[in-house]
Motif scaffolding. Structure first.
Motif, PDB file in Angstrom:
ATOM      1  N   SER A 143      40.255 -14.861 -22.913  1.00  0.00           N
ATOM      2  CA  SER A 143      39.620 -16.179 -22.975  1.00  0.00           C
ATOM      3  C   SER A 143      38.899 -16.382 -21.647  1.00  0.00           C
ATOM      4  N   ILE A 144      37.570 -16.543 -21.708  1.00  0.00           N
ATOM      5  CA  ILE A 144      36.735 -16.542 -20.508  1.00  0.00           C
ATOM      6  C   ILE A 144      36.119 -17.919 -20.301  1.00  0.00           C
ATOM      7  N   LEU A 145      36.049 -18.352 -19.056  1.00  0.00           N
ATOM      8  CA  LEU A 145      35.332 -19.573 -18.705  1.00  0.00           C
ATOM      9  C   LEU A 145      34.346 -19.228 -17.599  1.00  0.00           C
ATOM     10  N   THR A 146      33.085 -19.610 -17.783  1.00  0.00           N
ATOM     11  CA  THR A 146      32.075 -19.350 -16.758  1.00  0.00           C
ATOM     12  C   THR A 146      31.665 -20.662 -16.110  1.00  0.00           C
ATOM     13  N   LEU A 147      31.340 -20.571 -14.824  1.00  0.00           N
ATOM     14  CA  LEU A 147      30.959 -21.759 -14.069  1.00  0.00           C
ATOM     15  C   LEU A 147      29.960 -21.338 -13.002  1.00  0.00           C
ATOM     16  N   GLY A 148      28.877 -22.105 -12.876  1.00  0.00           N
ATOM     17  CA  GLY A 148      27.952 -21.816 -11.796  1.00  0.00           C
ATOM     18  C   GLY A 148      26.491 -21.894 -12.164  1.00  0.00           C
ATOM     19  N   SER A 149      25.699 -21.017 -11.577  1.00  0.00           N
ATOM     20  CA  SER A 149      24.248 -21.076 -11.680  1.00  0.00           C
ATOM     21  C   SER A 149      23.765 -20.690 -13.071  1.00  0.00           C
ATOM     22  N   CYS A 150      22.442 -20.764 -13.268  1.00  0.00           N
ATOM     23  CA  CYS A 150      21.874 -20.443 -14.580  1.00  0.00           C
ATOM     24  C   CYS A 150      22.079 -18.971 -14.930  1.00  0.00           C
ATOM     25  N   PHE A 151      22.396 -18.136 -13.948  1.00  0.00           N
ATOM     26  CA  PHE A 151      22.722 -16.744 -14.254  1.00  0.00           C
ATOM     27  C   PHE A 151      24.034 -16.670 -15.021  1.00  0.00           C
ATOM     28  N   SER A 152      24.998 -17.541 -14.684  1.00  0.00           N
ATOM     29  CA  SER A 152      26.259 -17.551 -15.436  1.00  0.00           C
ATOM     30  C   SER A 152      26.031 -18.076 -16.841  1.00  0.00           C
ATOM     31  N   ASN A 153      25.020 -18.934 -17.018  1.00  0.00           N
ATOM     32  CA  ASN A 153      24.637 -19.360 -18.368  1.00  0.00           C
ATOM     33  C   ASN A 153      24.190 -18.154 -19.188  1.00  0.00           C
ATOM     34  N   ALA A 154      23.307 -17.357 -18.588  1.00  0.00           N
ATOM     35  CA  ALA A 154      22.743 -16.201 -19.294  1.00  0.00           C
ATOM     36  C   ALA A 154      23.829 -15.197 -19.658  1.00  0.00           C
ATOM     37  N   ILE A 155      24.725 -14.889 -18.726  1.00  0.00           N
ATOM     38  CA  ILE A 155      25.789 -13.931 -18.988  1.00  0.00           C
ATOM     39  C   ILE A 155      26.789 -14.511 -19.990  1.00  0.00           C
ATOM     40  N   MET A 205      20.678  -6.282  -8.946  1.00  0.00           N
ATOM     41  CA  MET A 205      19.315  -6.796  -9.133  1.00  0.00           C
ATOM     42  C   MET A 205      18.411  -6.383  -7.983  1.00  0.00           C
ATOM     43  N   LEU A 206      18.894  -6.528  -6.744  1.00  0.00           N
ATOM     44  CA  LEU A 206      18.037  -6.274  -5.595  1.00  0.00           C
ATOM     45  C   LEU A 206      17.917  -4.805  -5.230  1.00  0.00           C
ATOM     46  N   ASP A 207      18.959  -4.014  -5.492  1.00  0.00           N
ATOM     47  CA  ASP A 207      18.936  -2.615  -5.076  1.00  0.00           C
ATOM     48  C   ASP A 207      18.560  -1.653  -6.192  1.00  0.00           C
ATOM     49  N   GLU A 208      18.907  -2.006  -7.425  1.00  0.00           N
ATOM     50  CA  GLU A 208      18.622  -1.105  -8.538  1.00  0.00           C
ATOM     51  C   GLU A 208      17.460  -1.578  -9.401  1.00  0.00           C
ATOM     52  N   LEU A 246      15.723  -8.196 -19.987  1.00  0.00           N
ATOM     53  CA  LEU A 246      16.139  -6.798 -19.840  1.00  0.00           C
ATOM     54  C   LEU A 246      17.070  -6.643 -18.647  1.00  0.00           C
ATOM     55  N   ALA A 247      16.724  -7.268 -17.524  1.00  0.00           N
ATOM     56  CA  ALA A 247      17.578  -7.182 -16.336  1.00  0.00           C
ATOM     57  C   ALA A 247      18.943  -7.811 -16.602  1.00  0.00           C
ATOM     58  N   GLU A 248      18.949  -8.953 -17.283  1.00  0.00           N
ATOM     59  CA  GLU A 248      20.214  -9.602 -17.625  1.00  0.00           C
ATOM     60  C   GLU A 248      21.075  -8.693 -18.491  1.00  0.00           C
ATOM     61  N   GLN A 249      20.428  -8.007 -19.433  1.00  0.00           N
ATOM     62  CA  GLN A 249      21.165  -7.115 -20.324  1.00  0.00           C
ATOM     63  C   GLN A 249      21.747  -5.934 -19.557  1.00  0.00           C
ATOM     64  N   ILE A 250      20.972  -5.371 -18.627  1.00  0.00           N
ATOM     65  CA  ILE A 250      21.444  -4.243 -17.823  1.00  0.00           C
ATOM     66  C   ILE A 250      22.656  -4.667 -16.984  1.00  0.00           C
ATOM     67  N   ILE A 251      22.560  -5.822 -16.342  1.00  0.00           N
ATOM     68  CA  ILE A 251      23.671  -6.306 -15.518  1.00  0.00           C
ATOM     69  C   ILE A 251      24.890  -6.593 -16.383  1.00  0.00           C
ATOM     70  N   PHE A 252      24.663  -7.162 -17.569  1.00  0.00           N
ATOM     71  CA  PHE A 252      25.773  -7.440 -18.495  1.00  0.00           C
ATOM     72  C   PHE A 252      26.445  -6.136 -18.915  1.00  0.00           C
ATOM     73  N   GLU A 253      25.659  -5.102 -19.197  1.00  0.00           N
ATOM     74  CA  GLU A 253      26.224  -3.804 -19.583  1.00  0.00           C
ATOM     75  C   GLU A 253      27.030  -3.193 -18.441  1.00  0.00           C
ATOM     76  N   ARG A 254      26.551  -3.373 -17.214  1.00  0.00           N
ATOM     77  CA  ARG A 254      27.315  -2.879 -16.061  1.00  0.00           C
ATOM     78  C   ARG A 254      28.653  -3.618 -15.949  1.00  0.00           C
ATOM     79  N   PHE A 255      28.633  -4.907 -16.274  1.00  0.00           N
ATOM     80  CA  PHE A 255      29.875  -5.674 -16.251  1.00  0.00           C
ATOM     81  C   PHE A 255      30.837  -5.159 -17.316  1.00  0.00           C
TER      82      PHE A 255
END
Length: 344
Positions: A31-43, A241-244, A261-270
């Motif tokens: 059970s997950i709860l996200t909090l924070g910036s619009c990036f946490s919205n996207a993820i 995001m900044l290095d890869e 696409l970047a959001e998806q790549i980061i999500f897949e890494r997670f």
């Protein structure tokens, strides 16, 4: 000699994402709860589409750790505080809350309070049952409302002279977050907290000032890891995001927000580092189901036929699909739709 393909592989795997240990991972029972910036919205939305049980940003987008710490305080099960008229501000004909994003608004104060307190009640239940809390820090800059001296989550387009802008110190950021996490982890002892820094750039402050802000947030994350070993973990979304993904093709047109696409790549890494124990065939079949659900039919007949095909596919692959509760959440998150007719 390094071949181009080898160089590309090396470039896009330069950031190490430590794997969660058994018992710490995110899975279909989490059970997950996200909090924070619009990036946490996207993820968070990607978690929802994948069928995870997730509560996404119950206060709306929050940028600074001070506002996030206030939200964590209100979400604690031992907190008996509810929102009142004192938490609202009237801007024009609409009411807003300085603790929430501007998406929460109404022309009647009681209507807004009812909505906010109902959301708060549901979110507290989510926090009590949460196994993972994902905190995404966006900015170390804070806006203080001069009338009260309090940090606000959003200025709601009030005149700039009503606020003072400050760059919070690492010590202050660490203190406010550690205070709430310490209390929260005592109440929910199984909770794993994943902290990350939003890769979204805040160029309105200037390029250098934006980097200074991010640097303080990175130090905040490091401090929290050391204060709560085995309970707080860092996921390097900012570094990925900044290095890869530093090429501008991984940004939206505003050159600030990551592209889908970047959001998806980061999500897949997670997923690779935090959800590695989910059976791969189950996860792949869940993605196939999402692809089928995203298909839009042109009329009611083809929609009905497509629905039958999906039902048959689910029955055929039932042994290698996630649990029914997960499938129900996937279908609910991506309902079948008709293509809207083109304007003539």
């Amino acid at each position: 000699m390094l071949l181009a393909t080898d160089y590309t592989k090396k470039l896009y795997s330069s950031v190490q994402c430590p794997k969660a240990l058994p018992g710490e991972t995110v899975n279909y029972q989490s059970s997950i709860l996200t909090l924070g910036s619009c990036f946490s919205n996207a993820i968070g939305k990607r978690f929802t589409k994948q069928g995870f049980e997730v509560c996404v940003n119950p206060f709306g987008t929050l940028y600074n750790p001070f506002s996030m710490s206030k939200a964590l305080y209100l979400l604690r099960s031992d907190c008996c505080q509810w929102l009142t008229d004192n938490n609202l501000v009237k801007v024009g004909q609409h009411y807003y809350s300085f603790l929430h994003h501007s998406k929460y608004t109404a022309t009647n104060a009681n209507t807004l309070l009812d909505e906010l307190n109902q959301s708060l009640s549901c979110s507290r239940s989510s926090m009590v049952n949460a196994t993972h809390l994902l905190l995404t820090f966006g900015s170390a800059y804070v806006y203080c409302y001069k009338a009260t001296g309090s940090v606000v989550a959003n200025c709601h387009k009030l005149p700039a002279q009503n606020f003072s802008l400050k760059l919070a110190s690492v010590e202050a950021l660490t203190y406010v977050m550690a205070e709430q996490l310490r209390a929260l982890l005592q109440i929910n002892t199984r909770l794993k907290v994943i902290v990350t820094v939003s890769p979204i750039r805040y160029l309105g402050y200037g390029a250098h000032q934006s980097r200074l802000s991010k640097a303080r947030l990175l130090l905040l994350c490091d401090n929290l890891q050391h204060l709560f070993p085995g309970q707080v973990f860092y996921f390097p979304a900012y570094e990925i995001m900044l290095d890869e993904l530093r090429d501008y093709r991984f940004y939206n047109d505003d050159l600030v927000h990551p592209s889908p696409l970047a959001e998806q790549i980061i999500f897949e890494r997670f997923i690779e580092s935090w959800a590695w124990d989910i059976p791969q065939e189950q996860y792949r079949n869940a993605e196939k189901l999402i692809t089928m659900l995203n298909h839009k039919s042109r009329n009611a007949e083809t929609l009905s036929e497509h629905s039958k095909n999906i039902a048959q596919w689910i029955e055929k692959h039932s042994r290698n699909l996630p649990p029914k509760s997960v499938l129900d959440r996937i279908v609910s998150a991506t309902p079948l739709e008709l293509v809207e007719p083109a304007n003539k």
